[in-house]
Design an enzyme around this catalytic site. Sequence first.
Site, PDB file in Angstrom:
ATOM      1  N   HIS A  94      13.612  21.219  31.387  1.00 22.28           N
ATOM      2  CA  HIS A  94      14.855  20.749  32.004  1.00 22.28           C
ATOM      3  C   HIS A  94      15.038  21.394  33.380  1.00 22.28           C
ATOM      4  O   HIS A  94      15.267  20.717  34.376  1.00 22.28           O
ATOM      5  CB  HIS A  94      16.051  21.081  31.104  1.00 22.28           C
ATOM      6  CG  HIS A  94      17.383  20.988  31.791  1.00 22.28           C
ATOM      7  ND1 HIS A  94      17.935  19.795  32.195  1.00 22.28           N
ATOM      8  CD2 HIS A  94      18.262  21.935  32.182  1.00 22.28           C
ATOM      9  CE1 HIS A  94      19.097  20.007  32.781  1.00 22.28           C
ATOM     10  NE2 HIS A  94      19.316  21.310  32.797  1.00 22.28           N
ATOM     11  N   ASP A 123      10.786   5.722  63.219  1.00 17.75           N
ATOM     12  CA  ASP A 123      10.249   6.090  61.909  1.00 17.75           C
ATOM     13  C   ASP A 123      10.139   7.606  61.875  1.00 17.75           C
ATOM     14  O   ASP A 123      10.547   8.279  62.816  1.00 17.75           O
ATOM     15  CB  ASP A 123       8.863   5.444  61.678  1.00 17.75           C
ATOM     16  CG  ASP A 123       8.537   5.326  60.185  1.00 17.75           C
ATOM     17  OD1 ASP A 123       8.660   6.342  59.470  1.00 17.75           O
ATOM     18  OD2 ASP A 123       8.185   4.225  59.739  1.00 17.75           O
ATOM     19  N   TRP A 159      12.505  28.320  33.411  1.00 23.69           N
ATOM     20  CA  TRP A 159      12.025  27.802  34.698  1.00 23.69           C
ATOM     21  C   TRP A 159      11.679  28.933  35.651  1.00 23.69           C
ATOM     22  O   TRP A 159      11.016  28.725  36.660  1.00 23.69           O
ATOM     23  CB  TRP A 159      13.040  26.839  35.327  1.00 23.69           C
ATOM     24  CG  TRP A 159      14.098  27.509  36.146  1.00 23.69           C
ATOM     25  CD1 TRP A 159      15.254  28.053  35.696  1.00 23.69           C
ATOM     26  CD2 TRP A 159      14.093  27.705  37.580  1.00 23.69           C
ATOM     27  NE1 TRP A 159      15.962  28.589  36.740  1.00 23.69           N
ATOM     28  CE2 TRP A 159      15.276  28.388  37.906  1.00 23.69           C
ATOM     29  CE3 TRP A 159      13.215  27.368  38.608  1.00 23.69           C
ATOM     30  CZ2 TRP A 159      15.606  28.742  39.217  1.00 23.69           C
ATOM     31  CZ3 TRP A 159      13.546  27.738  39.912  1.00 23.69           C
ATOM     32  CH2 TRP A 159      14.723  28.411  40.208  1.00 23.69           C
ATOM     33  N   SER A 187       3.521  18.955  48.494  1.00 22.67           N
ATOM     34  CA  SER A 187       4.350  17.816  48.860  1.00 22.67           C
ATOM     35  C   SER A 187       5.580  18.274  49.647  1.00 22.67           C
ATOM     36  O   SER A 187       5.925  17.698  50.681  1.00 22.67           O
ATOM     37  CB  SER A 187       4.772  17.067  47.599  1.00 22.67           C
ATOM     38  OG  SER A 187       5.868  16.239  47.856  1.00 22.67           O
ATOM     39  N   SER A 188       6.244  19.331  49.165  1.00 24.96           N
ATOM     40  CA  SER A 188       7.445  19.818  49.850  1.00 24.96           C
ATOM     41  C   SER A 188       7.131  20.304  51.253  1.00 24.96           C
ATOM     42  O   SER A 188       7.877  20.042  52.198  1.00 24.96           O
ATOM     43  CB  SER A 188       8.063  20.981  49.081  1.00 24.96           C
ATOM     44  OG  SER A 188       8.580  20.537  47.884  1.00 24.96           O
ATOM     45  N   HIS A 271      15.527  32.515  45.825  1.00 22.80           N
ATOM     46  CA  HIS A 271      16.865  32.450  46.382  1.00 22.80           C
ATOM     47  C   HIS A 271      16.984  31.471  47.530  1.00 22.80           C
ATOM     48  O   HIS A 271      17.864  30.622  47.515  1.00 22.80           O
ATOM     49  CB  HIS A 271      17.479  33.806  46.709  1.00 22.80           C
ATOM     50  CG  HIS A 271      18.958  33.633  46.774  1.00 22.80           C
ATOM     51  ND1 HIS A 271      19.730  33.557  45.643  1.00 22.80           N
ATOM     52  CD2 HIS A 271      19.766  33.342  47.802  1.00 22.80           C
ATOM     53  CE1 HIS A 271      20.967  33.250  45.981  1.00 22.80           C
ATOM     54  NE2 HIS A 271      21.022  33.116  47.280  1.00 22.80           N
ATOM     55  N   GLU A 273      15.280  28.957  47.820  1.00 23.77           N
ATOM     56  CA  GLU A 273      15.186  27.676  47.103  1.00 23.77           C
ATOM     57  C   GLU A 273      16.572  27.168  46.690  1.00 23.77           C
ATOM     58  O   GLU A 273      16.869  25.981  46.777  1.00 23.77           O
ATOM     59  CB  GLU A 273      14.288  27.853  45.872  1.00 23.77           C
ATOM     60  CG  GLU A 273      14.310  26.716  44.871  1.00 23.77           C
ATOM     61  CD  GLU A 273      13.657  25.439  45.372  1.00 23.77           C
ATOM     62  OE1 GLU A 273      12.859  25.513  46.323  1.00 23.77           O
ATOM     63  OE2 GLU A 273      13.958  24.366  44.821  1.00 23.77           O
ATOM     64  N   TYR A 275      19.291  27.628  48.259  1.00 29.76           N
ATOM     65  CA  TYR A 275      19.950  27.070  49.450  1.00 29.76           C
ATOM     66  C   TYR A 275      19.269  25.794  49.909  1.00 29.76           C
ATOM     67  O   TYR A 275      19.908  24.926  50.506  1.00 29.76           O
ATOM     68  CB  TYR A 275      20.034  28.117  50.561  1.00 29.76           C
ATOM     69  CG  TYR A 275      20.985  29.205  50.148  1.00 29.76           C
ATOM     70  CD1 TYR A 275      22.343  28.940  50.081  1.00 29.76           C
ATOM     71  CD2 TYR A 275      20.539  30.441  49.746  1.00 29.76           C
ATOM     72  CE1 TYR A 275      23.231  29.895  49.643  1.00 29.76           C
ATOM     73  CE2 TYR A 275      21.418  31.410  49.302  1.00 29.76           C
ATOM     74  CZ  TYR A 275      22.769  31.129  49.248  1.00 29.76           C
ATOM     75  OH  TYR A 275      23.636  32.074  48.795  1.00 29.76           O
ATOM     76  N   SER A 286      29.741  16.877  54.941  1.00 27.80           N
ATOM     77  CA  SER A 286      30.279  16.965  56.299  1.00 27.80           C
ATOM     78  C   SER A 286      30.239  15.620  57.015  1.00 27.80           C
ATOM     79  O   SER A 286      30.868  15.453  58.062  1.00 27.80           O
ATOM     80  CB  SER A 286      29.493  17.985  57.123  1.00 27.80           C
ATOM     81  OG  SER A 286      29.528  19.229  56.489  1.00 27.80           O
ATOM     82  N   HIS A 320      19.671  40.206  43.920  1.00 31.78           N
ATOM     83  CA  HIS A 320      20.871  40.038  43.076  1.00 31.78           C
ATOM     84  C   HIS A 320      20.559  39.253  41.796  1.00 31.78           C
ATOM     85  O   HIS A 320      21.406  39.163  40.917  1.00 31.78           O
ATOM     86  CB  HIS A 320      22.050  39.439  43.861  1.00 31.78           C
ATOM     87  CG  HIS A 320      21.927  38.002  44.244  1.00 31.78           C
ATOM     88  ND1 HIS A 320      22.417  37.508  45.421  1.00 31.78           N
ATOM     89  CD2 HIS A 320      21.377  36.949  43.612  1.00 31.78           C
ATOM     90  CE1 HIS A 320      22.179  36.213  45.488  1.00 31.78           C
ATOM     91  NE2 HIS A 320      21.553  35.850  44.412  1.00 31.78           N
ATOM     92  N   HIS A 321      19.349  38.711  41.679  1.00 32.02           N
ATOM     93  CA  HIS A 321      18.944  38.114  40.404  1.00 32.02           C
ATOM     94  C   HIS A 321      18.344  39.175  39.474  1.00 32.02           C
ATOM     95  O   HIS A 321      17.958  38.868  38.353  1.00 32.02           O
ATOM     96  CB  HIS A 321      17.889  37.029  40.632  1.00 32.02           C
ATOM     97  CG  HIS A 321      18.390  35.898  41.490  1.00 32.02           C
ATOM     98  ND1 HIS A 321      19.023  34.806  40.974  1.00 32.02           N
ATOM     99  CD2 HIS A 321      18.375  35.726  42.826  1.00 32.02           C
ATOM    100  CE1 HIS A 321      19.364  33.976  41.958  1.00 32.02           C
ATOM    101  NE2 HIS A 321      18.979  34.518  43.093  1.00 32.02           N
ATOM    102  N   THR A 346      30.004  30.723  53.697  1.00 33.54           N
ATOM    103  CA  THR A 346      30.278  29.680  52.707  1.00 33.54           C
ATOM    104  C   THR A 346      31.765  29.337  52.722  1.00 33.54           C
ATOM    105  O   THR A 346      32.141  28.159  52.672  1.00 33.54           O
ATOM    106  CB  THR A 346      29.852  30.145  51.305  1.00 33.54           C
ATOM    107  OG1 THR A 346      28.551  30.728  51.412  1.00 33.54           O
ATOM    108  CG2 THR A 346      29.790  28.987  50.341  1.00 33.54           C
ATOM    109  N   LYS A 349      32.678  27.100  55.576  1.00 32.85           N
ATOM    110  CA  LYS A 349      32.400  25.678  55.329  1.00 32.85           C
ATOM    111  C   LYS A 349      33.562  25.028  54.599  1.00 32.85           C
ATOM    112  O   LYS A 349      34.048  23.969  54.991  1.00 32.85           O
ATOM    113  CB  LYS A 349      31.137  25.528  54.477  1.00 32.85           C
ATOM    114  CG  LYS A 349      29.915  26.083  55.131  1.00 32.85           C
ATOM    115  CD  LYS A 349      28.758  25.148  54.919  1.00 32.85           C
ATOM    116  CE  LYS A 349      27.687  25.398  55.940  1.00 32.85           C
ATOM    117  NZ  LYS A 349      27.411  24.283  56.778  1.00 32.85           N
ATOM    118  N   ARG A 468      21.941  33.605  27.496  1.00 32.24           N
ATOM    119  CA  ARG A 468      21.381  32.287  27.757  1.00 32.24           C
ATOM    120  C   ARG A 468      20.045  32.124  27.027  1.00 32.24           C
ATOM    121  O   ARG A 468      19.499  33.075  26.499  1.00 32.24           O
ATOM    122  CB  ARG A 468      21.202  32.004  29.252  1.00 32.24           C
ATOM    123  CG  ARG A 468      20.631  33.081  30.041  1.00 32.24           C
ATOM    124  CD  ARG A 468      20.648  32.867  31.552  1.00 32.24           C
ATOM    125  NE  ARG A 468      19.855  31.739  32.015  1.00 32.24           N
ATOM    126  CZ  ARG A 468      19.268  31.685  33.215  1.00 32.24           C
ATOM    127  NH1 ARG A 468      19.360  32.702  34.038  1.00 32.24           N
ATOM    128  NH2 ARG A 468      18.595  30.622  33.582  1.00 32.24           N
TER     129      ARG A 468
END
Lengths: 550, 370, 57
Positions: A94, A123, A159, A187-188, A271, A273, A275, A286, A320-321, A346, A349, A468
């Site tokens: 998932h 293009d 994950w 690809s990315s 991290h 990732e 964002y 926006s 922080h993870h 943040t 925004k 979790r």
Amino acid sequence: MAPKLPPQHTLEQSSATTTAGQAQEHDHHHGGPTGIKRWLLTTNHKEIGTLYLLFSLSMFFIGGIFALVVRAELFQPGLQLVEPEFFNQMTTMHGLIMVFGAVMPAFVGLANWMIPLQVGAPDMALPRLNNFSFWLLPVAFGLLLSTLFMPGGAPNFGWTFYAPLSTDYGPPSTTFFIFSLHIAGISSILGAINIIATILNMRAPGMRMMDMPLFVWTWLITAFLLIAVMPVLAGVITMMLMDINFGTSFFDAGGGGDPVLFQHLFWFFGHPEVYIMILPAFGIVSAIVPAFARKPLFGYASMVYATASIAILSFLVWVHHMFVVGLPLAAELFFMYTTMLIAVPTGVKVFNWVTTLFRGSITFETPMLFALAFIVMFTIGGFSGLMLAIVPADFQYHDTYFVVAHFHYVLVPGAVFAIIAGAYYWLPKWTGHYPDERLGRWHFWLSVIGVNLTFFPMHFSGLAGMPRRIPDYALQFADFNMVSSIGGFIFGVSQLLFIAVLIKCVRGGEKAPAKAWDGAEDLEWTVPSPAPLHTFETPPDLTSQAPQRH
Amino acid sequence: MRMVLAWVTGMGAAFLLAPAVYANGWNMPVGVTEISQDIYSLHMAIFWICVVIGVVVFAVMFYSLFRYRRSQGAKADNFHENTTVEVLWTTIPLLILVGMALPATATLQKMYDPSGADLDVMVTGQQWRWHYEYLDEDISFTSSMSTPGTQIRGEEERADEYLLDVDNPLVLPVDQKVRFLLTSDDVIHSWWVPDLAVKQDAIPGFVNENWVRIEEPGIYRGQCTELCGKDHAFMPVVVHAMEQDDYEEWLADRKEEAEAEANSVDREWEMDELMERGEQVYGSVCATCHQDDGSGSGEFPALAGNEEMLDDVDWHIDAVVNGVSGTPMAAFGGNLNAVELASVITYERNAWDNDTGDVVQPSEIQELLE
Amino acid sequence: MWNVIKSVLAAFFGVQKERRRQEDFTHGEPIKFIVVGILLAIVLVVVIAMIALTVAG
């Protein structure tokens, strides 16, 4: 010594016009390849954008089904439907499918469709590379999904695939998982290179950087993040590959390695990732909020600055993870301070969006509804993020459902709602028809109710002590989980309405003019709806116009 | 629109009142240590700060949505950018954050001071149980979940402590500084008891430190919080905190038992005794993977009728004591004593119609261990 | 140079006067801003690290 080439830009401009010109001629006189070949071989940014979006939608449903298996098992205490081994495969798949298969490709799809239209380019800069980056994805995710049918099952280590659970203790399919992530990563990176090249080189004459729509700005910054961190992911999974198959011990303490090194490398990728999955969402919101408030965005420049600040800070907060892995006090303090700092841009925004609404002339079409829900619920996710930044408190929150609630609030009513909002907003441009407003409203309200029923109780179950990634739980968490599961099914089923809206919109509906929303200002609204296959073959000249934003 | 407002107010009220009304089970526990109480205050402080900011921001937002509807004839203004406002909404959050960082830093400094411990306990995570060793007392034991599979599968009513009960809880004295040294034998685990506010990863090859000073006697429950494989949900932590006197009595009993067991290694054991003891050990250590009836599951082989094991008693002993490389079978030589090892091996060789009649004596195993 | 530093600091803070922004974008050289930006980002990291190390003792 190579012969001196003419200056870069003239070369590019002339080649861009010739290819576009030829393609058009091709189209009109001979017809391009048809049937399946048209889609396999296409180099058109709109067709590739559509492919990306359809791919992402199908992954969203596959990942969603995995989530519903998880929620069904957690409906009541006890093991009812699946065994713990399979449960772990479901949570893992998932997460992987939603992050790499649904959210990221959806943003790339929107970028493909909209960035050339928003900067007035014919293009993407590298159309054939564009085709290649898309077709890598079905390969990567076909491979990843095939692990479900392999002996030992699919990846089952979350994950985040922490070593040594994923290396010494992983199932045999782990090697296939690594290969599929490598392909998705390539690809990315290719997609990101293409987007940067398009934005930097192919803007219409007279469009300066600070004239670009925010969706373009946020994607430019996102693309740099991708190029910076995807190689780190590739590195860490290659080290895993070596540990599993070639006898190295990068992450095996028994051989002199360090399991914590894995986490540092993973989160140095992970991290930014996070964002990567939210910055383009900021860009979409926006665009939508000013369009339906009929009022310019309050602080365009400060939005750009805030995006850049968030991107830079995203490289300084990965620990922080990992607050409970046992790091020195100074490290915990450093990463607590930097993490708290992220709250500032943040907040800027959110304040900007709210101030844009103030004294506007507001209507509530479906794209606006989703964008407003984004603002509210992303902010709630931001608040729990701020709470998680407080290290002592994080010792209690870490790896509980409180964290699950937090990142789902920023990713589901955050990133996913922004993608859906963007789809409703640009559907008139893609199909020439307005999406069905009544179905859209049903889709919206059911999604909002479903999302909150699913994820809000998770704050409580987490605070009350539920870890979790468990298939069974103690009795005091039963009520929260039952509500979450009911909400999950409401949310999941209501997404079928989205499919209904899409099909209806493609087949017909109220005709949309070029400027489908009266408050929308960007360049995409100057081409007809539906946008013809080839647009801006002669770039629009903006030099004579008053600067768009300043 | 009215409906929306009602919904928002309702959600807000539920959100604000819920923690106050249902303080038990909806919110973080206050806990029974100074640190846990500090953390609870930090948690509530940052929560209320978020609530206040949220109320202000959402009030402005929903007021604007309500007041400036085009359907009510609102005409759009055109204002944008205002340096004063922007400086304010950057500076105020910064100041709030600094205000939050100060107490958080102070608490963290306290948490990072394990000096002056009265008692050291080594905590070792193993798939899927905890092993505790009292470093100065020469006592060690394994703590496994005691909730039976019948409750998990719903064949029996679930107890109040469903999934949160163990055979041997960790016993600690109150008002003493207890230092934990955490490590793991296999994958990363994480040892967490919410009421003690101790959560620390147990990492193979590394030793982490944490500490606790419990203020009230009682039984405190928690769980492993780092995904560690299939039975991650089934490795609870139970801490039984006692007054100093009770703790010392417990300690003395435990030592006596250990001594008796050590002395009994040399004597000849009867089959029946070994089978009885072996069933206990099997239930607490082996059954999570190989199942109560020895039928195995997934990558964990069945032991009932397992020919490799039954044909060769030396291979069997080696597998249990030293583990089997290349498989998840761990080495139990370091965690179980000679009596436990001998009895569980004897049990496995004779239970479930294995009936080999083999008796493995503790003294044999003791020799091997030395 | 001082102006460049001021502009970069303003960008870090996220607020800049419109007049100065226009000036930077018409007269400034991008490379200067990028180099100063990177240097100041490093300074920021060092400052926060120093604070953390001092507090940790």
